[in-house]
Design a protein around this motif. Structure first.
Motif, PDB file in Angstrom:
ATOM      1  N   UNK A 193     -10.392  -4.795  -7.747  1.00 14.56           N
ATOM      2  CA  UNK A 193      -9.392  -5.933  -6.880  1.00 14.56           C
ATOM      3  C   UNK A 193      -9.322  -7.253  -7.135  1.00 14.56           C
ATOM      4  N   UNK A 194      -9.978  -7.929  -7.659  1.00 14.11           N
ATOM      5  CA  UNK A 194     -10.687  -9.371  -7.554  1.00 14.11           C
ATOM      6  C   UNK A 194      -9.390 -10.186  -6.404  1.00 14.11           C
ATOM      7  N   UNK A 195      -8.508  -9.796  -6.793  1.00 11.75           N
ATOM      8  CA  UNK A 195      -7.661 -10.430  -5.472  1.00 11.75           C
ATOM      9  C   UNK A 195      -8.227 -10.013  -4.081  1.00 11.75           C
ATOM     10  N   UNK A 196      -8.343  -9.294  -3.924  1.00 13.59           N
ATOM     11  CA  UNK A 196      -8.473  -8.696  -3.144  1.00 13.59           C
ATOM     12  C   UNK A 196      -7.765  -8.164  -2.110  1.00 13.59           C
ATOM     13  N   UNK A 197      -6.213  -7.708  -2.162  1.00 14.66           N
ATOM     14  CA  UNK A 197      -4.900  -6.851  -1.751  1.00 14.66           C
ATOM     15  C   UNK A 197      -5.184  -5.778  -1.623  1.00 14.66           C
ATOM     16  N   UNK A 198      -4.611  -5.159  -0.733  1.00 18.46           N
ATOM     17  CA  UNK A 198      -4.594  -3.384  -0.645  1.00 18.46           C
ATOM     18  C   UNK A 198      -3.251  -3.673  -2.509  1.00 18.46           C
ATOM     19  N   UNK A 199      -3.188  -2.681  -3.002  1.00 15.73           N
ATOM     20  CA  UNK A 199      -4.277  -1.773  -2.790  1.00 15.73           C
ATOM     21  C   UNK A 199      -4.837  -1.628  -4.563  1.00 15.73           C
ATOM     22  N   UNK A 206      -3.711  -4.424  -7.701  1.00 15.05           N
ATOM     23  CA  UNK A 206      -1.093  -4.679  -8.245  1.00 15.05           C
ATOM     24  C   UNK A 206      -0.428  -3.315  -8.442  1.00 15.05           C
ATOM     25  N   UNK A 207      -0.149  -3.883  -7.667  1.00 17.43           N
ATOM     26  CA  UNK A 207       0.862  -2.883  -7.257  1.00 17.43           C
ATOM     27  C   UNK A 207       1.954  -2.910  -8.413  1.00 17.43           C
ATOM     28  N   UNK A 258       0.481  -0.778  -0.394  1.00 19.38           N
ATOM     29  CA  UNK A 258      -0.457   0.233   0.136  1.00 19.38           C
ATOM     30  C   UNK A 258       1.192   0.890  -0.126  1.00 19.38           C
ATOM     31  N   UNK A 259       1.823   1.294   1.119  1.00 21.61           N
ATOM     32  CA  UNK A 259       2.510   2.792   0.839  1.00 21.61           C
ATOM     33  C   UNK A 259       3.407   3.186  -0.277  1.00 21.61           C
ATOM     34  N   UNK A 260       4.158   1.951  -1.022  1.00 27.46           N
ATOM     35  CA  UNK A 260       4.947   2.395  -2.540  1.00 27.46           C
ATOM     36  C   UNK A 260       4.099   3.096  -3.036  1.00 27.46           C
ATOM     37  N   UNK A 261       2.692   3.208  -3.032  1.00 28.16           N
ATOM     38  CA  UNK A 261       1.461   3.919  -4.224  1.00 28.16           C
ATOM     39  C   UNK A 261       1.314   5.122  -3.559  1.00 28.16           C
ATOM     40  N   UNK A 296       2.363   2.339 -14.218  1.00 31.10           N
ATOM     41  CA  UNK A 296       1.541   2.805 -14.616  1.00 31.10           C
ATOM     42  C   UNK A 296       1.810   4.723 -14.373  1.00 31.10           C
ATOM     43  N   UNK A 297       1.726   4.726 -12.917  1.00 34.96           N
ATOM     44  CA  UNK A 297       2.013   6.335 -12.633  1.00 34.96           C
ATOM     45  C   UNK A 297       3.165   6.860 -12.879  1.00 34.96           C
TER      46      UNK A 297
END
Length: 234
Positions: free
Chosen positions: A66-72, A89-90, A31-34, A96-97
């Motif tokens: 997010x069908x994988x159910x994980x952050x973010x 998927x981070x 999460x924090x990486x994004x 993308x960013x």
């Protein structure tokens, strides 16, 4: 006004600023990486706290994005061609960013692919292995009497930190003088390994001075410090 009604997740976490990129996350390493990347880039965004302690990432609204159910996960209302795009998927979000803004990734094609390979190294190796160390050293796995799984993940963690140590020898960042999404992808994981997961002594982290110096440099960046606390807990 931008319309996000096509995304069910926007109903559970309504946007106050629907024209901005929407971030659905919490303070996990992925999460924090994004949030760190967004803070480094300076792209306007709106963060939404997803409480994984309450299993909010397994709600139908979150799973719709997010069908994988994980952050973010993210929604960018101004995606390619001006059309909204939702991503999970981070590693994919980081790429993308950087593509969207031209930041945190070298423009030279060879160095671009070299950067991406290190992001994949985090996604395929460091993330899964460090996560297992956390489970067996700090969480429910520590109650398991058979310590062979912990030992396996300890040894593999040391090997992976050694890969980073070799790469960082004589370098400020993973891509020499260029701070990139490769660094962003790993800072939170290494920080968690020796901090939150309480595995500093377990993996012998002090045997890797170049990784330790890289982590210190990374954590000293103001955007990193901000990103580690975004989104704020509700």
């Amino acid at each position: 006004m931008t319309d996000l009604s096509a995304f069910p997740i926007a109903k559970r976490w309504p946007a106050k600023h629907p024209d901005r990129l929407q971030l659905y996350s919490s303070a996990t390493p992925n999460g924090v990486k994004i949030s760190i990347a967004l803070e480094e880039i300076g792209l306007p965004y709106e963060p939404h706290y997803v409480d994984i302690g309450k299993n909010e990432s397994w709600t139908p609204e979150f799973l719709s994005l997010n069908p994988n159910g994980k952050i973010p996960a993210i929604i960018d209302p101004n995606g390619p061609g001006g059309k909204p795009i939702g991503l999970f998927e981070s590693g994919a979000i980081l790429l993308y960013l950087s593509d969207k803004t031209g930041k945190l990734i070298p423009s030279d094609p060879i160095r671009r692919y070299e950067t991406i390979q290190w992001v994949f190294f985090q996604m395929a190796a460091i993330g899964p292995i460090f996560g297992q160390v956390g489970f067996f050293n700090k969480f429910a796995g520590r109650e398991i009497a058979d310590k062979r799984p912990l030992e396996r993940y300890r040894d593999e963690s040391r090997r992976l930190i050694g890969v980073l140590e070799t790469r960082l020898k004589g370098r400020q960042w993973i891509m020499d003088d260029d701070y990139t999404i490769a660094d962003v992808s790993m800072l939170g994981w290494v920080r968690n390994l020796i901090g939150f997961y309480e595995a500093r002594d377990l993996v012998g982290f002090d045997d890797f001075p170049d990784v330790a110096a890289w982590l210190e440099r990374g954590l000293a960046r103001p955007a990193v410090q901000r990103g580690l606390t975004i989104p704020a807990r509700s």
